[in-house]
Structure formats: structure tokens, C-alpha cells
Design a protein around this motif. Sequence first.
Motif, PDB file in Angstrom:
ATOM      1  N   TYR A 100      44.016   9.187  43.257  1.00  0.00           N
ATOM      2  CA  TYR A 100      45.013  10.256  43.291  1.00  0.00           C
ATOM      3  C   TYR A 100      45.462  10.572  44.709  1.00  0.00           C
ATOM      4  N   ILE A 101      44.573  10.419  45.674  1.00  0.00           N
ATOM      5  CA  ILE A 101      44.954  10.643  47.076  1.00  0.00           C
ATOM      6  C   ILE A 101      46.061   9.677  47.488  1.00  0.00           C
ATOM      7  N   VAL A 102      45.885   8.404  47.173  1.00  0.00           N
ATOM      8  CA  VAL A 102      46.874   7.400  47.577  1.00  0.00           C
ATOM      9  C   VAL A 102      48.099   7.445  46.673  1.00  0.00           C
ATOM     10  N   LEU A 103      47.882   7.637  45.377  1.00  0.00           N
ATOM     11  CA  LEU A 103      49.021   7.795  44.475  1.00  0.00           C
ATOM     12  C   LEU A 103      49.932   8.922  44.926  1.00  0.00           C
ATOM     13  N   ALA A 104      49.325  10.018  45.359  1.00  0.00           N
ATOM     14  CA  ALA A 104      50.112  11.179  45.784  1.00  0.00           C
ATOM     15  C   ALA A 104      50.954  10.857  47.007  1.00  0.00           C
ATOM     16  N   ALA A 105      50.430  10.023  47.896  1.00  0.00           N
ATOM     17  CA  ALA A 105      51.201   9.637  49.083  1.00  0.00           C
ATOM     18  C   ALA A 105      52.446   8.852  48.686  1.00  0.00           C
ATOM     19  N   PHE A 106      52.286   7.899  47.782  1.00  0.00           N
ATOM     20  CA  PHE A 106      53.443   7.113  47.356  1.00  0.00           C
ATOM     21  C   PHE A 106      54.361   7.917  46.432  1.00  0.00           C
ATOM     22  N   GLN A 107      53.803   8.897  45.739  1.00  0.00           N
ATOM     23  CA  GLN A 107      54.637   9.806  44.961  1.00  0.00           C
ATOM     24  C   GLN A 107      55.575  10.577  45.897  1.00  0.00           C
ATOM     25  N   TRP A 108      55.038  11.024  47.010  1.00  0.00           N
ATOM     26  CA  TRP A 108      55.842  11.694  48.035  1.00  0.00           C
ATOM     27  C   TRP A 108      56.991  10.789  48.470  1.00  0.00           C
ATOM     28  N   GLY A 109      56.681   9.547  48.761  1.00  0.00           N
ATOM     29  CA  GLY A 109      57.724   8.617  49.158  1.00  0.00           C
ATOM     30  C   GLY A 109      58.758   8.396  48.070  1.00  0.00           C
ATOM     31  N   ARG A 110      58.303   8.296  46.838  1.00  0.00           N
ATOM     32  CA  ARG A 110      59.224   8.083  45.712  1.00  0.00           C
ATOM     33  C   ARG A 110      60.199   9.242  45.555  1.00  0.00           C
ATOM     34  N   LEU A 111      59.712  10.455  45.752  1.00  0.00           N
ATOM     35  CA  LEU A 111      60.522  11.644  45.524  1.00  0.00           C
ATOM     36  C   LEU A 111      61.338  12.046  46.741  1.00  0.00           C
ATOM     37  N   ALA A 112      60.947  11.561  47.919  1.00  0.00           N
ATOM     38  CA  ALA A 112      61.597  11.980  49.155  1.00  0.00           C
ATOM     39  C   ALA A 112      62.769  11.104  49.559  1.00  0.00           C
ATOM     40  N   THR A 113      62.798   9.863  49.072  1.00  0.00           N
ATOM     41  CA  THR A 113      63.802   8.926  49.566  1.00  0.00           C
ATOM     42  C   THR A 113      64.125   7.881  48.509  1.00  0.00           C
ATOM     43  N   ASP A 114      65.292   7.265  48.654  1.00  0.00           N
ATOM     44  CA  ASP A 114      65.652   6.116  47.823  1.00  0.00           C
ATOM     45  C   ASP A 114      65.308   4.801  48.522  1.00  0.00           C
ATOM     46  N   PHE A 115      64.814   4.904  49.748  1.00  0.00           N
ATOM     47  CA  PHE A 115      64.426   3.718  50.509  1.00  0.00           C
ATOM     48  C   PHE A 115      63.200   3.079  49.859  1.00  0.00           C
TER      49      PHE A 115
END
Length: 245
Positions: free
Chosen positions: A184-199
Motif C-alpha cells: 500500500y505504501i508503494v501503490l499509494a505513491a503511484f496512485q498519486w502519480g496517476r491522479l496528479a498527471t496524464d504523463f
Amino acid sequence: MSSDIILYELAAADDTRFSPFCWRTRFGLAHKGLSFQSVHIGFPDIGELGGTNRTVPAIRIGDTFVEDSWNIAEFLDEQFPDRPTLLGGPVGQGLTRFVECFTDKVIHPTILRLVSRDVFDRMDPYDRPYFRRTREEMLGMTLEEAQSTREQTVQAFRKAIHPIRLTLYKQPWLAGQAPGHADYIVLAAFQWGRLATDFEILAADDPISGWFQRGLDLHEGYGRKTHPRDGGPGFDGIGRWKNAG
């Protein structure tokens, strides 16, 4: 008791839950099967919650107030030992702490460089001055300068996270045969990326991307329910700190 949990967390201008630290706790609550009410609090108001660390996520259960995602994970395991463990006992807890440190010092700083201006644009205007000031201090440059080199940054980042890839070649989850707080720690980091940008932070054919998609599907697609309109857990009776009473 579980229905009385209040989770204080950040949200974007459109009320999407984006914070990686808050998502660690969101996933943890889902893992434990605990219901809660989400309360959106702005960056400048976090100190008003009354905690000693002045950080979110924070949860309140009756008279008990716990802040910081790690402290919350420990608390949930102690308070609800009959439900699936997050940290997996002392040995699992020690290994998960390493994952947390790797994420905080390697993954998060790089994702911030990749999404700095994009996340600023999606943020509530009330939060933007605080975010710009504090994140530019962290980066040592403007948000725009940090994001301008992301085509090069992302290539180095994908190489730096190769240990995650190697782990997933050997086992389905970072925690082993079943997901845990390490995931969940790492999933949450990539979740942040998914929601923050289209890059595209992860290439579509990256094994880490496949693991991430499986992670979003956990707990009946919990990780895909990021906004009140999704009807996900925590959004029933949703409130904002200024109006929460």
C-alpha cells in the motif's frame, strides 16, 4: 467502533483524493474492512487538528486521535487484531519500514519532480500558495523547472525502481503471497502519480504497472474510487474541515 472512524485527508480542487500518504491509510482501512467518514482538510489548516506532528492522514476514533500513516497502520493492527494484518508482526514491520524509507527517499522525490506543476494545477486554489512554497523549498527550484526535465527524469526513475520489479518476478506482492502495508505504501505513491498527471510514469508493459493495476482492483476496485461521485467508501456524509463542526 469502525463506523465512528473519521479520516482527515487532502483533496484536489474537484474533491479527488490524491495524497499518497492519505492513500496509504485509505488502503489500510480497506484492508481491515473498516468503514470511515472522509473529511477534506486544506494544507494550511492541518495544524488546527491539534496533533503533535501536524500532518495528515489523521484518524479520530472517539477520543483517540492518531496522525501519520505509519502510526495509523500500527494502531489499526493493535486495535483490530482479529482482522487481516497490515504489518505482519515484528519481522514484517521491520521490512515494511525499509519499504517506507525507500519510497519516501527515492520514489516520492522523483514523482514530485515529474508531476510538480500538474498537481499544482489540479489543486484547490486555497492550497496552492502553501504547496508552491513548501515544494519549491524541497526541490530547490520552481515547480515549472522541476517538471521541465521529466522526459529524462522518468527514464532514470524507471531504472531506480528495478528492485521492485525483481521482487515481483519472485512473488505476487511486495509483502509476499498477499498484499500488506508494504504494497500500500508503494501503490499509494503511484496512485498519486496517476491522479496528479496524464504523463506516463510507468510504461504500460512494465511488470510494476501490472502489479499497480492489480492493486487498484483490490477490495472491490477500491483504488479506482478516488472521488465522491464514485460512491467509494468514506464518501458517505462527506465533509470539509471548515464545515465539519
